[in-house]
Design a protein around this motif. Structure first.
Motif, PDB file in Angstrom:
ATOM      1  N   UNK A 181      54.985   6.101  -5.597  1.00  0.00           N
ATOM      2  CA  UNK A 181      54.334   6.635  -4.390  1.00  0.00           C
ATOM      3  C   UNK A 181      55.070   7.920  -4.019  1.00  0.00           C
ATOM      4  N   UNK A 182      54.417   9.060  -4.225  1.00  0.00           N
ATOM      5  CA  UNK A 182      55.073  10.354  -4.074  1.00  0.00           C
ATOM      6  C   UNK A 182      54.782  10.921  -2.684  1.00  0.00           C
ATOM      7  N   UNK A 183      55.842  11.150  -1.907  1.00  0.00           N
ATOM      8  CA  UNK A 183      55.728  11.739  -0.574  1.00  0.00           C
ATOM      9  C   UNK A 183      56.474  13.075  -0.599  1.00  0.00           C
ATOM     10  N   UNK A 184      55.759  14.150  -0.290  1.00  0.00           N
ATOM     11  CA  UNK A 184      56.353  15.485  -0.331  1.00  0.00           C
ATOM     12  C   UNK A 184      56.508  16.020   1.091  1.00  0.00           C
ATOM     13  N   UNK A 185      57.737  16.360   1.455  1.00  0.00           N
ATOM     14  CA  UNK A 185      58.046  16.873   2.796  1.00  0.00           C
ATOM     15  C   UNK A 185      57.399  16.023   3.888  1.00  0.00           C
ATOM     16  N   UNK A 197      56.436  14.323   7.371  1.00  0.00           N
ATOM     17  CA  UNK A 197      56.584  14.864   8.728  1.00  0.00           C
ATOM     18  C   UNK A 197      57.702  14.160   9.487  1.00  0.00           C
ATOM     19  N   UNK A 198      58.410  14.910  10.353  1.00  0.00           N
ATOM     20  CA  UNK A 198      59.490  14.341  11.138  1.00  0.00           C
ATOM     21  C   UNK A 198      58.980  13.490  12.287  1.00  0.00           C
ATOM     22  N   UNK A 199      57.725  13.689  12.638  1.00  0.00           N
ATOM     23  CA  UNK A 199      57.134  12.913  13.722  1.00  0.00           C
ATOM     24  C   UNK A 199      55.875  12.230  13.193  1.00  0.00           C
ATOM     25  N   UNK A 200      55.763  10.951  13.396  1.00  0.00           N
ATOM     26  CA  UNK A 200      54.603  10.212  12.916  1.00  0.00           C
ATOM     27  C   UNK A 200      54.949   8.762  12.685  1.00  0.00           C
ATOM     28  N   UNK A 201      53.953   7.933  12.377  1.00  0.00           N
ATOM     29  CA  UNK A 201      54.178   6.491  12.233  1.00  0.00           C
ATOM     30  C   UNK A 201      55.096   6.132  11.071  1.00  0.00           C
ATOM     31  N   UNK A 202      55.227   7.017  10.061  1.00  0.00           N
ATOM     32  CA  UNK A 202      56.055   6.706   8.900  1.00  0.00           C
ATOM     33  C   UNK A 202      57.322   7.564   8.835  1.00  0.00           C
ATOM     34  N   UNK A 203      57.717   8.139   9.965  1.00  0.00           N
ATOM     35  CA  UNK A 203      58.828   9.092   9.939  1.00  0.00           C
ATOM     36  C   UNK A 203      60.148   8.459   9.485  1.00  0.00           C
ATOM     37  N   UNK A 204      60.340   7.166   9.795  1.00  0.00           N
ATOM     38  CA  UNK A 204      61.606   6.520   9.426  1.00  0.00           C
ATOM     39  C   UNK A 204      61.563   5.879   8.043  1.00  0.00           C
ATOM     40  N   UNK A 205      60.346   5.679   7.517  1.00  0.00           N
ATOM     41  CA  UNK A 205      60.199   5.023   6.211  1.00  0.00           C
ATOM     42  C   UNK A 205      58.963   5.569   5.514  1.00  0.00           C
ATOM     43  N   UNK A 206      59.008   6.824   5.033  1.00  0.00           N
ATOM     44  CA  UNK A 206      57.831   7.428   4.396  1.00  0.00           C
ATOM     45  C   UNK A 206      57.340   6.594   3.208  1.00  0.00           C
ATOM     46  N   UNK A 207      56.067   6.263   3.229  1.00  0.00           N
ATOM     47  CA  UNK A 207      55.471   5.509   2.130  1.00  0.00           C
ATOM     48  C   UNK A 207      55.811   4.035   2.125  1.00  0.00           C
ATOM     49  N   UNK A 208      56.623   3.584   3.090  1.00  0.00           N
ATOM     50  CA  UNK A 208      57.082   2.194   3.090  1.00  0.00           C
ATOM     51  C   UNK A 208      55.972   1.183   3.299  1.00  0.00           C
ATOM     52  N   UNK A 209      55.058   1.472   4.229  1.00  0.00           N
ATOM     53  CA  UNK A 209      53.976   0.520   4.511  1.00  0.00           C
ATOM     54  C   UNK A 209      53.027   0.403   3.323  1.00  0.00           C
ATOM     55  N   UNK A 210      52.748   1.529   2.671  1.00  0.00           N
ATOM     56  CA  UNK A 210      51.884   1.476   1.487  1.00  0.00           C
ATOM     57  C   UNK A 210      52.573   0.700   0.373  1.00  0.00           C
ATOM     58  N   UNK A 211      53.857   0.937   0.182  1.00  0.00           N
ATOM     59  CA  UNK A 211      54.598   0.235  -0.862  1.00  0.00           C
ATOM     60  C   UNK A 211      54.565  -1.267  -0.621  1.00  0.00           C
ATOM     61  N   UNK A 212      54.759  -1.666   0.634  1.00  0.00           N
ATOM     62  CA  UNK A 212      54.730  -3.095   0.973  1.00  0.00           C
ATOM     63  C   UNK A 212      53.360  -3.696   0.667  1.00  0.00           C
ATOM     64  N   UNK A 213      52.287  -2.970   1.016  1.00  0.00           N
ATOM     65  CA  UNK A 213      50.941  -3.468   0.756  1.00  0.00           C
ATOM     66  C   UNK A 213      50.710  -3.653  -0.740  1.00  0.00           C
ATOM     67  N   UNK A 214      51.127  -2.657  -1.529  1.00  0.00           N
ATOM     68  CA  UNK A 214      50.901  -2.730  -2.966  1.00  0.00           C
ATOM     69  C   UNK A 214      51.729  -3.839  -3.612  1.00  0.00           C
ATOM     70  N   UNK A 238      58.893   4.136  -3.923  1.00  0.00           N
ATOM     71  CA  UNK A 238      58.628   5.365  -3.181  1.00  0.00           C
ATOM     72  C   UNK A 238      59.549   6.474  -3.672  1.00  0.00           C
ATOM     73  N   UNK A 239      58.980   7.654  -3.889  1.00  0.00           N
ATOM     74  CA  UNK A 239      59.744   8.837  -4.259  1.00  0.00           C
ATOM     75  C   UNK A 239      59.476   9.926  -3.229  1.00  0.00           C
ATOM     76  N   UNK A 240      60.509  10.351  -2.516  1.00  0.00           N
ATOM     77  CA  UNK A 240      60.382  11.404  -1.510  1.00  0.00           C
ATOM     78  C   UNK A 240      60.911  12.712  -2.106  1.00  0.00           C
ATOM     79  N   UNK A 241      60.072  13.752  -2.081  1.00  0.00           N
ATOM     80  CA  UNK A 241      60.432  15.033  -2.677  1.00  0.00           C
ATOM     81  C   UNK A 241      60.385  16.152  -1.639  1.00  0.00           C
ATOM     82  N   UNK A 242      61.252  17.122  -1.804  1.00  0.00           N
ATOM     83  CA  UNK A 242      61.216  18.313  -0.958  1.00  0.00           C
ATOM     84  C   UNK A 242      60.226  19.310  -1.544  1.00  0.00           C
ATOM     85  N   UNK A 243      59.670  20.129  -0.677  1.00  0.00           N
ATOM     86  CA  UNK A 243      58.726  21.151  -1.145  1.00  0.00           C
ATOM     87  C   UNK A 243      59.529  22.358  -1.639  1.00  0.00           C
ATOM     88  N   UNK A 244      59.901  22.327  -2.901  1.00  0.00           N
ATOM     89  CA  UNK A 244      60.754  23.360  -3.487  1.00  0.00           C
ATOM     90  C   UNK A 244      59.964  24.433  -4.218  1.00  0.00           C
TER      91      UNK A 244
END
Length: 282
Positions: free
Chosen positions: A190-194, A196-213, A222-228
């Motif tokens: 599950x690839x999350x790029x940059x 958002x600092x504010x939002x329902x997943x700010x503390x665990x990006x992609x976590x809810x989707x990962x749990x569902x799957x 989950x793989x969190x990537x910076x926009x490089x």
């Protein structure tokens, strides 16, 4: 959910072998039926004509489209005849003007579990290639698997899958439509790029989707990537290569003030340089 009805639409006799071969392999792997639509497209856009000549132009264009449909149907039957003999399939020929193509494709796509099409960009592709994908996605509300020029590759049984996740409804729809594939994969990223600092997943990006799957038996992480890189699509494409993915799952975005639907920037960028099959939904 399982894929039991697959659809592919051929608009060129020269290029129909690619999509049919890939679609046939997927249909065989999922014990599904493959429907093939051989579509002759009237690309004539009559802006004006002299009195009495309009009917002649339209009749000539119609006859040319009918001949093209027959040639595509013959090529499709030849291509499908070279596939696994256990494949269940049907071929239907039709003719449509470019402006009326949306309704025809959408009507067929609504009754398919998955639409399989070749990449719509390239020197030999006409405007109808992108129009077919848009119609299936935005009007037919069907998931679309776009094959790269190299073919289906490991698409029938992808072992490593990347999901482009940005919390959107389109991305969620693509994930749900891809569940039969995700559950059979060895690894799903599950690839999350940059994020958002504010939002329902700010503390665990992609976590809810990962749990569902994971609850569905999917081997997800989950793989969190910076926009490089300048474009998000560039970062995503690099990750797909780095993980040697067999498939990319992503939402399809449409926005235009001039048309009902047009593939959005990120979606178009990914398809223009797709090296692996891309499963999209809207």
């Amino acid at each position: 959910m399982a894929y039991k009805t697959l659809l592919t639409i051929a608009t060129s006799a020269e290029r129909c072998d690619l999509a049919i071969t890939g679609a046939a392999a997927i249909a065989t792997a999922h014990d599904a039926h493959l429907d093939i639509l051989a579509l002759g497209v009237d690309r004539t856009q009559v802006g004006y004509s002299y009195v009495g000549s309009g009917a002649v132009i339209l009749q000539a264009a119609l006859e040319r489209s009918e001949q093209e449909a027959k040639e595509i149907e013959a090529a499709a039957r030849k291509a499908v005849g070279e596939q696994d003999p256990t494949l269940r399939w049907t071929v239907e020929a039709a003719v449509s003007q470019l402006g009326a193509l949306t309704d025809l494709v959408a009507q067929r796509a609504r009754f398919a579990d998955l639409v399989i099409l070749p990449r719509p960009y390239g020197p030999s592709q006409g405007a109808e290639a992108e129009a077919v994908i848009e119609a299936a996605l935005f009007e037919g509300h069907a998931p679309v698997l776009v094959l790269p020029d190299s073919g289906a590759g490991r698409a029938p049984n992808p072992r490593r899958v990347a999901i482009a996740w940005n919390q959107s409804a389109e991305a969620m729809s693509a994930v749900r439509q891809a569940l039969p594939i995700l559950k059979a994969a060895d690894m799903v990223s599950i690839v999350v790029i940059d994020p958002p600092q504010h939002g329902p997943e700010r503390s665990d990006p992609g976590g809810m989707l990962c749990q569902m799957l994971v609850r569905h038996g999917v081997k997800a992480e989950v793989t969190v990537l910076a926009r490089t890189l300048p474009r998000i699509s560039d970062v995503l494409a690099r990750h797909v290569r780095d993980m040697n993915a067999d498939l990319l799952v992503m939402g399809a975005y449409g926005h235009s003030r001039f048309r009902e639907a047009i593939l959005g920037g990120a979606t178009r960028n990914m398809l223009e340089k797709a090296e692996v099959p891309v499963l999209m939904a809207h």
